[in-house]
Design an enzyme around this catalytic site. Sequence first.
Site, PDB file in Angstrom:
ATOM      1  N   GLU A 113      20.659  36.974  44.013  1.00 58.46           N
ATOM      2  CA  GLU A 113      20.126  35.629  43.804  1.00 58.46           C
ATOM      3  C   GLU A 113      20.509  34.708  44.953  1.00 58.46           C
ATOM      4  OE1 GLU A 113      21.143  35.540  39.001  1.00 58.46           O
ATOM      5  OE2 GLU A 113      21.873  33.970  40.316  1.00 58.46           O
ATOM      6  N   CYS A 161      22.475  28.077  48.623  1.00 57.23           N
ATOM      7  CA  CYS A 161      23.631  28.734  48.007  1.00 57.23           C
ATOM      8  C   CYS A 161      23.370  30.247  48.065  1.00 57.23           C
ATOM      9  CB  CYS A 161      23.781  28.250  46.571  1.00 57.23           C
ATOM     10  SG  CYS A 161      25.136  29.052  45.708  1.00 57.23           S
ATOM     11  N   CYS A 204      30.000  41.364  41.017  1.00 57.33           N
ATOM     12  CA  CYS A 204      31.251  40.815  41.551  1.00 57.33           C
ATOM     13  C   CYS A 204      32.445  41.590  41.009  1.00 57.33           C
ATOM     14  CB  CYS A 204      31.371  39.339  41.178  1.00 57.33           C
ATOM     15  SG  CYS A 204      32.859  38.586  41.885  1.00 57.33           S
ATOM     16  N   CYS A 240      35.596  37.275  36.568  1.00 64.33           N
ATOM     17  CA  CYS A 240      36.092  36.102  35.843  1.00 64.33           C
ATOM     18  C   CYS A 240      35.439  36.078  34.461  1.00 64.33           C
ATOM     19  CB  CYS A 240      35.737  34.820  36.592  1.00 64.33           C
ATOM     20  SG  CYS A 240      36.423  34.781  38.260  1.00 64.33           S
ATOM     21  N   CYS A 299      32.079  34.049  33.719  1.00 68.02           N
ATOM     22  CA  CYS A 299      31.022  34.086  34.727  1.00 68.02           C
ATOM     23  C   CYS A 299      30.034  35.237  34.497  1.00 68.02           C
ATOM     24  CB  CYS A 299      31.658  34.230  36.099  1.00 68.02           C
ATOM     25  SG  CYS A 299      30.460  34.408  37.420  1.00 68.02           S
ATOM     26  N   GLY A 357      29.360  36.988  43.745  1.00 66.85           N
ATOM     27  CA  GLY A 357      30.340  37.760  44.523  1.00 66.85           C
ATOM     28  C   GLY A 357      31.436  36.899  45.104  1.00 66.85           C
ATOM     29  N   SER A 382      38.064  28.003  44.503  1.00 65.06           N
ATOM     30  CA  SER A 382      37.630  27.907  43.100  1.00 65.06           C
ATOM     31  C   SER A 382      38.844  28.171  42.222  1.00 65.06           C
ATOM     32  CB  SER A 382      36.537  28.946  42.822  1.00 65.06           C
ATOM     33  OG  SER A 382      35.420  28.681  43.629  1.00 65.06           O
ATOM     34  N   CYS A 403      25.561  30.969  38.745  1.00 64.91           N
ATOM     35  CA  CYS A 403      25.417  32.220  39.472  1.00 64.91           C
ATOM     36  C   CYS A 403      25.417  33.423  38.543  1.00 64.91           C
ATOM     37  CB  CYS A 403      26.467  32.345  40.574  1.00 64.91           C
ATOM     38  SG  CYS A 403      28.046  32.959  40.096  1.00 64.91           S
TER      39      CYS A 403
HETATM   40  S1  SF4 Z   1      33.255  33.060  39.419  1.00 69.11           S
HETATM   41 FE1  SF4 Z   1      32.906  33.906  41.488  1.00 69.11          FE
HETATM   42  S2  SF4 Z   1      34.646  35.353  41.755  1.00 69.11           S
HETATM   43 FE2  SF4 Z   1      34.512  34.937  39.559  1.00 69.11          FE
HETATM   44  S3  SF4 Z   1      33.204  36.601  38.732  1.00 69.11           S
HETATM   45 FE3  SF4 Z   1      31.866  34.825  39.207  1.00 69.11          FE
HETATM   46  S4  SF4 Z   1      31.108  35.249  41.271  1.00 69.11           S
HETATM   47 FE4  SF4 Z   1      32.917  36.538  40.970  1.00 69.11          FE
END
Ligand code: SF4
Length: 352
Positions: A97, A110, A117, A121, A124, A166, A221, A340
Amino acid sequence: MDQPPVHVLDLNPDDLQSHLVELFGPEIPSYRAKQIFEWVYRHRIHNFAEMTNLPRSIKELLDLHFCIYASSVVQNRPSNDGTRKLLLRWPDGATSECVLIPTEDRRTACLSAQVGCPVQCVFCASGVGGLDRNLTTGQIVEQALRLIDLCPDETKLTNIVFMGIGEPLANYDAVIGAIRILHAPWGMGLGARRLTVSTIGLPQPIRKLAQEGLPINLAWSLHAPNDTLRRQLIPWAAKIPLDEVIDACRYFFETTGREVTLEYLVLDGVNHRPEHAEQLARIASAIRANVNLIPYNPVAGLGFARPDDAVVMQFEQRLRRLGVNVHVRHSRGLDIDAACGQLRRQNQNPRS
Ligand code: SF4
């Protein structure tokens, strides 16, 4: 032809010229690579056939052995607020994406750095399923070019952020290769200060990035201001204590002169208590960072909710009273699942 075509967007002028010499022999003029990049990055053409100052015999061979664009656009989703999200499919079937975020004074791209990834997290969508593979330098650059194609005539991207799918610093070489092309005068020509890499906080790569001689922006982050909560939200944090990341960010600031920004997703009921504000203020002060608070954009099935605006405002005011330079940033494109990983995830599993 057995070999897959060489992706032109992976290359710098020296690399491309070497490929041309291999294909056409040493008599090929040394300005050919520069000409090709002018067509790709200045005129944004998609086919060798459109390169009018190249002999037809060269164009035909280039077409056989090279490609400029390797992806196909699977989805192109406009949002009510002007945000546009693309889902690209690569020749191996992987999808990624990228998002165009236009505002009054800028057009920000972006970009994603990986397919899936590895950090996973817990809040996410991109982390669900882990890492499929890294994106190549050319695939990262291609996302930016695809987004430029969405800009109105005579406008171009003003900023690029690595905040898509990612962990950019876990795909370090490809990301730095892409940044060099996005920054190069023969490439996209974007000022280094208009490029931002966002990381969950990997100390060694942050130190390496500081030494690249590219004064780009670094966004950490953070999302959790103490090690216990951080380990619950960000699995990789189990091996990387906050203090190590703080030291690396200090080194980045001292080496590049560029301030680090802290990105902090506000998760309802999770990370906005008074003690969290105090811990966050201490970290911001230690690395002289500004803080962006981002109210969480919920992802179905992950068990986290968006906080009320009043809750975010209260946390913001508490931070401000503690001396933090803090702003609330709202996610754009909520109606197109712009957080994302959501579009890609839906494309993989329509029921999710
Ligand atoms: S927040 Fe960023 S580092 Fe964490 S799983 Fe999502 S894409 Fe990966």
